[in-house]
Enzyme design. Structure first.
Site, mmCIF file in Angstrom:
data_model
loop_
_atom_site.group_PDB
_atom_site.id
_atom_site.type_symbol
_atom_site.label_atom_id
_atom_site.label_comp_id
_atom_site.label_asym_id
_atom_site.label_seq_id
_atom_site.Cartn_x
_atom_site.Cartn_y
_atom_site.Cartn_z
ATOM 1 N N HIS A 344 0.776 -1.167 0.187
ATOM 2 C CA HIS A 344 -0.156 0.101 0.066
ATOM 3 C C HIS A 344 0.882 1.380 -0.124
ATOM 4 O O HIS A 344 0.313 2.359 0.128
ATOM 5 C CB HIS A 344 -0.926 -0.122 1.193
ATOM 6 C CG HIS A 344 -1.981 0.855 1.416
ATOM 7 N ND1 HIS A 344 -2.143 2.016 1.940
ATOM 8 C CD2 HIS A 344 -3.104 0.956 0.722
ATOM 9 C CE1 HIS A 344 -3.159 2.859 1.875
ATOM 10 N NE2 HIS A 344 -3.905 2.036 0.869
ATOM 11 N N LYS A 346 3.043 4.706 -1.540
ATOM 12 C CA LYS A 346 2.950 5.272 -2.414
ATOM 13 C C LYS A 346 4.473 6.291 -2.612
ATOM 14 O O LYS A 346 4.520 7.391 -1.996
ATOM 15 C CB LYS A 346 1.939 6.255 -2.594
ATOM 16 C CG LYS A 346 0.356 5.508 -2.589
ATOM 17 C CD LYS A 346 0.058 5.337 -1.267
ATOM 18 C CE LYS A 346 -1.388 5.130 -1.148
ATOM 19 N NZ LYS A 346 -1.837 3.744 -1.817
ATOM 20 N N HIS A 770 -8.241 11.772 -0.498
ATOM 21 C CA HIS A 770 -7.617 10.413 -0.321
ATOM 22 C C HIS A 770 -6.314 10.569 0.708
ATOM 23 O O HIS A 770 -5.553 9.699 0.643
ATOM 24 C CB HIS A 770 -7.192 9.734 -1.589
ATOM 25 C CG HIS A 770 -6.833 8.358 -1.493
ATOM 26 N ND1 HIS A 770 -5.386 7.929 -1.790
ATOM 27 C CD2 HIS A 770 -7.228 7.308 -1.320
ATOM 28 C CE1 HIS A 770 -5.194 6.870 -1.868
ATOM 29 N NE2 HIS A 770 -6.441 6.536 -1.461
ATOM 30 N N LYS A 772 -3.942 10.730 4.089
ATOM 31 C CA LYS A 772 -3.864 10.189 5.370
ATOM 32 C C LYS A 772 -2.868 11.039 6.283
ATOM 33 O O LYS A 772 -1.712 11.074 5.978
ATOM 34 C CB LYS A 772 -3.139 8.729 5.234
ATOM 35 C CG LYS A 772 -4.202 7.952 4.378
ATOM 36 C CD LYS A 772 -3.624 8.071 2.846
ATOM 37 C CE LYS A 772 -4.122 6.904 2.224
ATOM 38 N NZ LYS A 772 -5.372 6.701 2.113
#
Length: 927
Positions: A344, A346, A770, A772
């Site tokens: 997960h 990026k 999106h 976090k």
């Protein structure tokens, strides 16, 4: 007069070069890119005889809609159905137009149905659905004119150019080093034009004129600058129509600019659209690119052949890598079943000759998240070193101020450790200086972890194919690796040790061994050069500290094959030395039981005699791949423990706290008061009555579950269903994006921790986030200054991402941390007492992507759970009822279910067969 008008109109048309529009067609089995020319009416439908774009589905009408790009006024128009006359003059199309028939299921532009006869003007980024229940439609990706007509569109061209120059000036003035920034822009235009003249076009537009990328706002040559002290947001193409300006966000092409100077790229992502990335960023065909991504089958495969793929023959140097998940996080006791985990992170690494740019974002490598959904983007450029420094791969050295490079190397190594061809990335990292990193790296790697061990003094080490006395070669400690001893069951089993003589000897020797402060005893690692089964075999021997003869030692077993394959080359070359320790009680229990039980082995490594010659030796044989495997297994702190390690560098006074928030697009199904308390503890949360004088007691002041239940510590930001419903596309962009189960919401609802996530700045309201992001803010009572820390990256708020603490058992070494996902993020620290002359960004100057303070949920508020979203869509007359089933399919961040934690303590079949084969050959050679 009419003839003069026609001649004038024709003259205007011929003075303007042809335009193009790119449409990406969406559907169950469709994801195609079409390039359409200007001044031609194109029909979209299911009849191939009359339609340029065919969508073969009963839900699509024979001639569903028509689209046209007019070069006379540079506008793209769409109408439901088809024009009454097929020879309709494009210049006469206005806001109304007669149509012969409209479609059965309608045309929806950004969530709103297009009325009959109304012509819609489309922009880049618009989402058009032709059948909502099947999600058929298209996205406008590009609108391009090669040359702007001086008479018709001159004002627009001048305006764009002026705004472009203004954007350049803003970037230069805002840069802390304007001279260096200007150097990066020098001669870029000519470089790009030269490269473009040699680069083949995308296969969809081969043979047509060269087309620029409109999402770069007619200025593809502008890059971006960051000193790394804050993060930015991505540019939303649907609302940011100005020139590139970092205050409005950054684009992916800006981050890669200039592409012609890149020597290689490394990307880690969850979902990815590789073809879009190659086309959107205009990647040269021969550029080496490595993309680590998630695959629900390949990431769990034990086959090395399944670890990679080369998807495009036209890009021979592009490699997809599927990082493997370890057995210990398998779902349930059946290890053949896939675990609940995902890859997960990026991450983007852009390698150039003199600099390495590290980009950490929350956006996956897909167009929707970079162009239409708010994401965070952080990057920093790091200079090359004068000399290669391999010590920096293990931890901060005397000349480094940060462990950023070591943690980055360890994380990348964990993704590529079984892909030898990619080990060169480890070598590259040793050539760049990460000492000036402005933040701390926070990584999560799947596994079950214990606390990092302290250094243990060794008497023996394996180095240069022999056992050496550490007194004569002290070495320099570099780290520790957790491994195991295989073969005890075969070594001390009834078939080999029928009278128990070997076991008794083992018990006698272990009883005489000196235990150190951790309760372990040292064992000797010895190279076995004469075992045909494995040239890298390393045996594990325990020596009697009292006896002096050669018989006062006993063979326990061997290093696992996957460990021996890198220990042997690195020790044989004298680059590194290895020593090892075991728990005597655990070893006796395993030998007595006779089962295939793993015995823990702790391998400590230090610099070998040839460590300083690593630059000249590392490229011989498989040494580089061996170093990569070692770094992947080197003990580091991950997840919650890494967060705690970073934040514990400073004190965070509880009474000064003004804000503690966490916003993410996903909440794990295993989030509970236990996890909330564990996360708060890692974040530095203490009881109010805690004092510095009581620091010696580790239990004093700890934030526990009962404290969390009494007074929740964190405000969690998640959009309400009303906010999603009022979005620009009616919630369509939030599909498969937000993840919070109804069960989890109902369990956490009584705690009152949920707050609405309102996008910031205001022009982003209506578009989903999106991000976090976590922030804990304090305000000094002495001078009123703000301080604290901020996290941003890929970690959603879940135990799968951050790790779940396992309660210690009697046989445990202490608490353990169970992590399911690969994740990556950064933490900015703003301590209370920083020197006044230190150049740093104040925490209040960092703009968070949501409104603070966030409004708390009202009694009737409800988060955008899948169930809530299904109910909303079911109420809408324009949407079919079976959309409810679609909404519960796969979410981009639906990265976990209820985790079942199973610790693997037995040897695998491969380890057992390997150990038995080695032991048979060892004892047969003694006969």
């Amino acid at each position: 007069m009419e003839e003069d008008h026609l001649r004038k109109l024709e003259g205007e048309r011929t003075s303007l070069n042809v335009g193009f529009v790119y449409l990406r067609i969406l559907g169950n089995d469709l994801n195609k890119l079409f390039c359409l020319r200007s001044d031609r009416v194109y029909t979209i439908g299911r009849n191939p005889k009359h339609c340029k774009i065919v969508i073969d589905s009963p839900a699509i009408s024979r001639r569903h809609c028509q689209i046209l790009l007019s070069r006379s006024d540079c506008k793209l128009r769409l109408i439901d159905g088809s024009f009454e006359s097929p020879c309709c003059d494009p210049s006469r199309i206005g806001s109304k137009c007669k149509v012969s028939r409209v479609s059965s299921n309608g045309v929806f532009v950004n969530g709103r149905r297009l009325p009959r006869g109304v012509v819609a003007e489309l922009n880049v980024g618009d989402l058009i659905l032709l059948c909502v229940k099947k999600n058929y439609g298209f996205v406008v990706e590009k609108i391009v004119f090669n040359k702007v007509n001086e008479n018709v569109c001159s004002d627009m061209a001048v305006s764009l150019r002026a705004e472009s120059l203004l954007g350049q000036l803003r970037s230069i003035v805002g840069s802390p080093d304007p001279v260096s920034y200007l150097r990066t822009l020098r001669n870029v235009d000519s470089t790009i034009r030269s490269a473009d003249s040699e680069k083949p076009l995308n296969k969809d537009v081969a043979g047509k004129d060269k087309i620029s990328n409109p999402s770069r706002n007619s200025e593809p040559d502008l890059g971006c600058h960051s000193d790394g002290k804050t993060f930015f947001l991505n540019r939303l193409t649907c609302i940011d129509h100005g020139v590139p300006d970092q205050s409005m966000g950054v684009t992916l092409p800006q981050l890669l600019h200039p592409v012609v100077t890149l020597t290689r790229i490394f990307i880690a992502t969850f979902t990815c659209d590789v073809s879009w990335f190659l086309d959107y960023c205009e990647i040269p065909n021969q550029l080496p690119i490595t993309i680590a991504c998630h695959n629900k089958e390949r990431c769990w495969s034990a086959s090395h052949d399944s670890r990679t793929a080369v998807p495009f023959s036209s890009y021979p140097n592009l490699l997809l890598v599927y990082p493997r998940f370890p057995d210990e996080i398998a779902f349930g006791k059946d290890h053949k079943k896939h675990g609940v985990a995902c890859h997960h992170p990026k991450l983007i690494i852009l390698h150039r000759k003199d600099t390495m740019r590290v980009v950490i974002t929350s956006a996956n490598l897909v167009s929707r998240q970079w162009d239409h959904i708010t994401n965070t983007v952080w990057w920093q450029d790091f200079p090359s070193r004068k000399t290669t420094n391999y010590s920096s791969l293990f931890g901060p050295t005397e000349e480094d101020k940060s462990d950023f490079g070591a943690h980055l190397a360890g994380f990348i190594a964990s993704l590529i450790n079984d892909i030898p061809s990619q080990a060169h990335w480890i070598d590259l990292l040793a050539n760049y200086d990460f000492g000036e990193a402005t933040c701390h790296l926070i990584a999560s790697v799947p596994g079950i972890y214990t606390q990092n061990p302290s250094y243990l003094k060794s008497d023996y080490s394996l180095c240069a194919k022999q056992v050496m006395n550490m007194n004569s070669h002290p070495g320099s400690y570099l780290g520790c690796v957790y491994a195991s001893v295989v073969g005890l069951s075969h070594r001390f089993g009834a078939s080999v040790d029928s009278n128990g003589g070997q076991f008794k000897m083992l018990a006698t020797i272990l009883g005489r061994c000196r235990e150190n402060s951790t309760g372990t005893v040292e064992v000797i690692l010895k190279r076995n050069m004469n075992i045909p089964a494995d040239a890298n075999a390393v045996s594990v021997i325990i020596k009697d500290n009292v006896g002096n003869s050669d018989g006062d030692s006993i063979l326990l077993g061997f290093l696992p094959k996957e460990i021996a394959k890198w220990v042997s080359p690195l020790s044989d070359s004298a680059l590194l030395s290895f020593s090892a320790f075991i728990y005597p009680k655990e070893t006796l229990e395993a030998a007595y039981a006779g089962a295939n039980t793993r015995v823990q082995l702790f391998i400590y490594l230090s610099k070998g005699p040839n460590f300083d010659r690593m630059s000249e030796l590392i490229h011989e044989g498989l040494l580089l791949a061996s170093l990569c495997s070692l770094l992947a297994l080197l003990k580091r702190s991950f997840g919650l423990w890494r967060l705690q390690e970073v934040l514990s560098q400073h004190k965070w006074p509880e009474l000064s706290e003004t804000e503690f928030i966490y916003g993410s697009s996903s909440v794990g199904t295993s989030v509970s008061p236990d996890f909330l308390a564990a996360f708060s503890t890692a974040a530095g949360k203490k009881l109010y009555n805690y004092s510095d004088s009581q620091e010696s007691d580790p239990e004093w002041g700890c934030w526990r579950v009962e404290h969390e239940l009494r007074k929740p510590s964190i405000k969690f930001l998640f959009p309400t269903i009303d906010r999603v419903r009022s979005g620009v596309c009616g919630g369509q962009l939030s599909r498969y994006l937000l993840c919070l189960s109804e069960k989890t919401w109902q369990r956490l609802r009584p705690m009152g921790i949920f707050h609405d996530a309102i996008p910031y700045p205001s022009h982003r309201i209506g578009y989903p986030m999106h991000v976090k992001v976590a922030c804990r803010r304090f305000q000094s009572r002495a001078d009123g200054n703000s301080f604290g820390w901020i996290y941003c990256g890929s970690h959603n708020f879940s135990p799968a991402a951050w790790g779940q603490t396992l309660h210690p058992s009697s046989s445990s070494l202490g608490p353990k941390l169970h992590i399911c996902n690969y994740e990556l993020g950064i933490v900015f620290l703003y301590p209370e007492h920083s020197s006044s002359d230190e150049a740093r960004t104040n925490i209040d100057n960092v703009k968070l992507p949501f409104v603070i303070p966030a409004p708390k949920y009202k009694l009737d508020d409800r988060p955008a759970t899948p169930q809530a979203m299904r109910e909303v869509f079911a109420e809408a007359q324009s949407l079919a009822a079976n959309l409810m089933e679609e909404m519960y399919e796969v979410s981009e961040d639906d990265d976990e279910e209820d985790e079942q934690i199973v610790e693997v303590s037995e040897e695998g079949d491969e380890e057992r067969i390997y150990a038995e084969m080695l032991l048979c050959q060892v004892f047969s050679s003694h006969d």
